[in-house]
Design an enzyme around this catalytic site. Structure first.
Site, PDB file in Angstrom:
ATOM      1  N   LYS A 181       1.016  -1.008  -0.136  1.00  0.00           N
ATOM      2  CA  LYS A 181      -0.030   0.064   0.039  1.00  0.00           C
ATOM      3  C   LYS A 181       1.035   1.472  -0.152  1.00  0.00           C
ATOM      4  O   LYS A 181       1.784   1.259   0.775  1.00  0.00           O
ATOM      5  CB  LYS A 181      -0.978  -0.145   1.352  1.00  0.00           C
ATOM      6  CG  LYS A 181      -1.648   1.447   1.432  1.00  0.00           C
ATOM      7  CD  LYS A 181      -2.644   1.138   2.715  1.00  0.00           C
ATOM      8  CE  LYS A 181      -3.128   2.393   3.168  1.00  0.00           C
ATOM      9  NZ  LYS A 181      -2.030   3.499   3.645  1.00  0.00           N
ATOM     10  N   LYS A 197       7.380   0.602   1.612  1.00  0.00           N
ATOM     11  CA  LYS A 197       8.072  -0.290   0.452  1.00  0.00           C
ATOM     12  C   LYS A 197       9.172   0.119  -0.109  1.00  0.00           C
ATOM     13  O   LYS A 197      10.234  -0.577  -0.476  1.00  0.00           O
ATOM     14  CB  LYS A 197       7.212  -0.717  -0.565  1.00  0.00           C
ATOM     15  CG  LYS A 197       6.583   0.283  -1.488  1.00  0.00           C
ATOM     16  CD  LYS A 197       5.528  -0.202  -2.256  1.00  0.00           C
ATOM     17  CE  LYS A 197       4.748   0.839  -3.321  1.00  0.00           C
ATOM     18  NZ  LYS A 197       5.686   1.712  -3.774  1.00  0.00           N
ATOM     19  N   ASP A 208      -1.214  -0.491  -6.697  1.00  0.00           N
ATOM     20  CA  ASP A 208      -2.674  -0.385  -7.089  1.00  0.00           C
ATOM     21  C   ASP A 208      -2.821  -1.439  -8.137  1.00  0.00           C
ATOM     22  O   ASP A 208      -2.364  -1.298  -9.368  1.00  0.00           O
ATOM     23  CB  ASP A 208      -2.841   1.234  -7.858  1.00  0.00           C
ATOM     24  CG  ASP A 208      -4.171   1.521  -8.270  1.00  0.00           C
ATOM     25  OD1 ASP A 208      -5.157   0.561  -8.240  1.00  0.00           O
ATOM     26  OD2 ASP A 208      -4.542   2.566  -8.676  1.00  0.00           O
ATOM     27  N   LYS A 249       5.663   8.794  -8.577  1.00  0.00           N
ATOM     28  CA  LYS A 249       6.454   9.750  -7.673  1.00  0.00           C
ATOM     29  C   LYS A 249       7.782   9.853  -7.668  1.00  0.00           C
ATOM     30  O   LYS A 249       8.498  10.558  -7.284  1.00  0.00           O
ATOM     31  CB  LYS A 249       6.261   9.512  -6.147  1.00  0.00           C
ATOM     32  CG  LYS A 249       4.486   9.309  -5.881  1.00  0.00           C
ATOM     33  CD  LYS A 249       4.318   9.284  -4.314  1.00  0.00           C
ATOM     34  CE  LYS A 249       4.789   8.052  -3.621  1.00  0.00           C
ATOM     35  NZ  LYS A 249       4.194   6.824  -4.144  1.00  0.00           N
TER      36      LYS A 249
END
Length: 253
Positions: free
Chosen positions: A9, A14, A128, A40
């Site tokens: 998530k 991570k 996602d 990002k």
């Protein structure tokens, strides 16, 4: 070659796990590539002294052409880890998944693996499951093992469940498999029990545990992994232990 995709998530840590794992492998004498697969583009910053790397998609958008050599889109960081960020489209104007897929094709064209000959490749992947880029690292033999990073928080476990189901669909097609769970502690109530129950229900092992640590935050404030900032610390040992488990399994394959 050990090829690992790391999922979780957003905000679960991570990228911290991936970059510290890359640094651990590097200090073990392994030749490492880390590829950040998130718009990002912040996966490799702590291997590069806190400096953001120009993402592949930014290069292609700003130069209006594909890069001709690896040096245009890659940079060596701590421990000579080769860092690459896929990046993404201008916010609101494109699909992140397409960017990731386009980057992977470009890396093939540039013969990244044949040229660099890494021992370890780590992919830090957006979590996602409905994004087209989610599956890119676990298809076409890019990655063979999957680590799912989670805490005992409800939404983190919910995301981990969705990720495990998605990976399972590809595992049935002889793609990557879930190697195990990394428990990144957030110190929620009954956290160990919650994650242990989740792992047992899904048939996974908890292969790594990262205690909640201010030391990680202090090192990241300096643009470093904890492996670089304090390699002898207990928290660094957690990443070394995970690296050893992954490498030992690779040697036994």
């Amino acid at each position: 070659m050990l090829k690992v995709a790391i999922y979780g998530k957003g905000g679960i840590g991570k990228s911290t796990v991936t970059s510290n794992l890359a640094a651990a492998f590097a200090t073990m004498g392994k030749k490492v590539i880390q590829i950040g697969c998130d718009p990002k583009a912040d996966s490799t910053m702590n291997l590069l002294g806190g400096e953001p790397l120009r993402p592949v998609m930014n290069y292609m958008r700003e130069e209006d052409e594909e890069p001709e050599k690896l040096e245009d889109i890659a940079k060596e960081g701590f421990g000579n880890v080769l860092c690459i960020e896929t990046g993404g489209p201008t916010p609101g104007l494109g699909c992140a998944g397409r960017g990731i897929i386009a980057t992977f094709q470009l890396l093939e064209d540039l013969k990244l693996f044949e040229t660099y000959k890494p021992d370890v490749v780590l992919y830090d992947v957006l979590g996602d499951v409905v994004c087209g880029g989610f599956a890119a690292p676990i298809r076409e033999d890019y990655a063979e093992k999957v680590l799912i990073v989670t805490s005992g928080e409800k939404m983190a476990l919910y995301a981990a469940d969705n990720i495990s189901k998605a990976v399972k669909n590809f595992e049935d097609r002889s793609y990557a498999r879930v190697f195990g769970i990394v428990l990144n502690h957030r110190n929620v109530e009954n956290e160990n029990e919650k994650v242990e129950t989740f792992a047992k229900e899904h048939g996974f092992d908890i292969v790594g545990e990262i205690p909640r640590s201010d030391e990680i935050n202090r090192c990241e404030d300096q643009g470093k992994t904890v492996i670089e900032g304090n390699p002898e610390s207990d928290i660094s040992k957690c990443f070394y232990d995970l690296a050893e488990i992954l490498w030992k399994d690779e040697e036994q394959v």
